[in-house]
Motif scaffolding. Sequence first.
Motif, PDB file in Angstrom:
ATOM      1  N   LYS A 164       0.823  -1.216   0.000  1.00  0.00           N
ATOM      2  CA  LYS A 164       0.000   0.000   0.000  1.00  0.00           C
ATOM      3  C   LYS A 164       0.859   1.268   0.000  1.00  0.00           C
ATOM      4  N   ARG A 165       2.164   1.118  -0.246  1.00  0.00           N
ATOM      5  CA  ARG A 165       3.145   2.209  -0.271  1.00  0.00           C
ATOM      6  C   ARG A 165       3.361   2.822   1.111  1.00  0.00           C
ATOM      7  N   HIS A 166       3.043   2.075   2.159  1.00  0.00           N
ATOM      8  CA  HIS A 166       3.305   2.500   3.528  1.00  0.00           C
ATOM      9  C   HIS A 166       4.794   2.290   3.800  1.00  0.00           C
ATOM     10  N   VAL A 167       5.530   3.372   4.054  1.00  0.00           N
ATOM     11  CA  VAL A 167       6.976   3.303   4.214  1.00  0.00           C
ATOM     12  C   VAL A 167       7.330   2.750   5.589  1.00  0.00           C
ATOM     13  N   SER A 168       8.225   1.757   5.605  1.00  0.00           N
ATOM     14  CA  SER A 168       8.685   1.174   6.865  1.00  0.00           C
ATOM     15  C   SER A 168      10.104   1.603   7.202  1.00  0.00           C
ATOM     16  N   SER A 169      10.903   1.931   6.180  1.00  0.00           N
ATOM     17  CA  SER A 169      12.275   2.384   6.411  1.00  0.00           C
ATOM     18  C   SER A 169      12.816   3.043   5.150  1.00  0.00           C
ATOM     19  N   PHE A 170      13.931   3.736   5.329  1.00  0.00           N
ATOM     20  CA  PHE A 170      14.638   4.267   4.172  1.00  0.00           C
ATOM     21  C   PHE A 170      16.132   4.281   4.470  1.00  0.00           C
ATOM     22  N   GLU A 171      16.891   4.248   3.384  1.00  0.00           N
ATOM     23  CA  GLU A 171      18.341   4.197   3.495  1.00  0.00           C
ATOM     24  C   GLU A 171      18.953   5.163   2.478  1.00  0.00           C
ATOM     25  N   MET A 172      19.959   5.894   2.923  1.00  0.00           N
ATOM     26  CA  MET A 172      20.743   6.744   2.032  1.00  0.00           C
ATOM     27  C   MET A 172      22.193   6.327   2.177  1.00  0.00           C
TER      28      MET A 172
END
Length: 115
Positions: free
Chosen positions: A11-19
């Motif tokens: 559902k495009r619910h963001v759980s994490s992100f990384e840069m």
Amino acid sequence: MIQVTINHDEKRHVSSFEMKGHADFDEHGKDLVCASASTVAFGGVNAMYKILKVEPTIQQDGEGGYLHVTLPADLDEELDSQLQLIVRTMITQLESIVESRGSYGQYIQISYSQM
């Protein structure tokens, strides 16, 4: 190149992100792309803390060039919705850097990974 990975569900619910990585647009201390991306990411994380009082799990490399943020999964629906708004705003700002007139897209890449 800075690589940004956004991890989300169906559902495009963001759980994490990384840069990770460095833009190498200019020399250290003068790199506009790196400064912009870092400001957007850390501004988003600071908004989580200051506005919502939410503490994500953060991993960083002491040398710079790496940030991994895992969002809490146990929030009530309203707080989670507000958190997702902050994250989506951050993503939109990063996309704006990629799409800017200065051809910065060659220095930063955003990908999405469904978990």
